[in-house]
Design a protein around this motif. Structure first.
Motif, short mmCIF file in Angstrom:
data_model
loop_
_atom_site.label_atom_id
_atom_site.label_comp_id
_atom_site.label_asym_id
_atom_site.label_seq_id
_atom_site.Cartn_x
_atom_site.Cartn_y
_atom_site.Cartn_z
N ASP A 1 7.75 41.86 -6.85
CA ASP A 1 6.59 41.36 -7.60
C ASP A 1 5.32 41.43 -6.76
O ASP A 1 4.26 41.79 -7.27
N SER A 2 5.43 41.08 -5.48
CA SER A 2 4.23 41.10 -4.63
C SER A 2 3.72 42.53 -4.45
O SER A 2 2.51 42.76 -4.41
N ARG B 1 1.92 43.48 -7.68
CA ARG B 1 0.58 42.86 -7.71
C ARG B 1 -0.42 43.69 -6.92
O ARG B 1 -1.54 43.92 -7.36
#
Length: 159
Positions: free
Chosen positions: A73-74, A77
């Protein structure tokens, strides 16, 4: 730094070529990110690169630590930030990249379909298989002839 052939890779393809200035800026961001990228507090052995000015490739060697949902997820992003900052589309799977001589060209699905139809793209045209998941696949199955790719099954009716 040596990465296992089984290292995981993620490929993000831009809809346009990054300028050399953009590439340098983006690589700085990616390097800063991969240097501190962690999964549940464990540092990931990771690297990032830009190939052909179109492809952002993230690689993680899971021998050191496994990638987690949060760590993925990071990275997503960060890619979304790059997308917004540079006004590019990095998540459109309908943009298809292929080679004309040694140049990379990216077209939307409809334009690509037309090129297959009029035989501008042939069974031997090199296409990019951004679905590869390991470093070994990146090195052996990423740049492949149209006839050996998933593209040929999608566009088979045109061949």
């Amino acid at each position: 730094m040596s990465f296992s052939p089984q290292s995981r890779v993620w490929i993000y393809q831009s809809n346009r070529k990054f300028s050399s200035v953009e590439q340098a800026e983006i690589l700085k961001k990616l390097e800063a990110f991969t240097n501190q990228w962690k999964a549940h507090g464990n540092e990931l052995l990771a690297k990032a690169e830009i190939r052909y000015g179109y492809f952002i490739i993230l690689t993680v060697d899971e021998r050191q630590a496994n990638v987690t949902g949060c760590s993925i997820d990071s990275s997503v992003r960060l890619i979304k930030e790059i997308e917004q900052e540079y006004h590019v589309d990095l998540f459109n799977r309908f943009n298809i990249a292929y080679k004309v001589n040694d140049d990379v060209v990216v077209n939307g699905k409809e334009d690509f379909e037309t090129l297959v139809n009029i035989k501008q793209v042939t069974t031997d045209t090199i296409v990019f298989n951004n679905m590869v998941q390991t470093l070994e696949e990146l090195n052996t199955k990423w740049e492949i002839p149209f006839k050996n790719s998933w593209h040929s099954t999608v566009f088979a009716h045109l061949l």
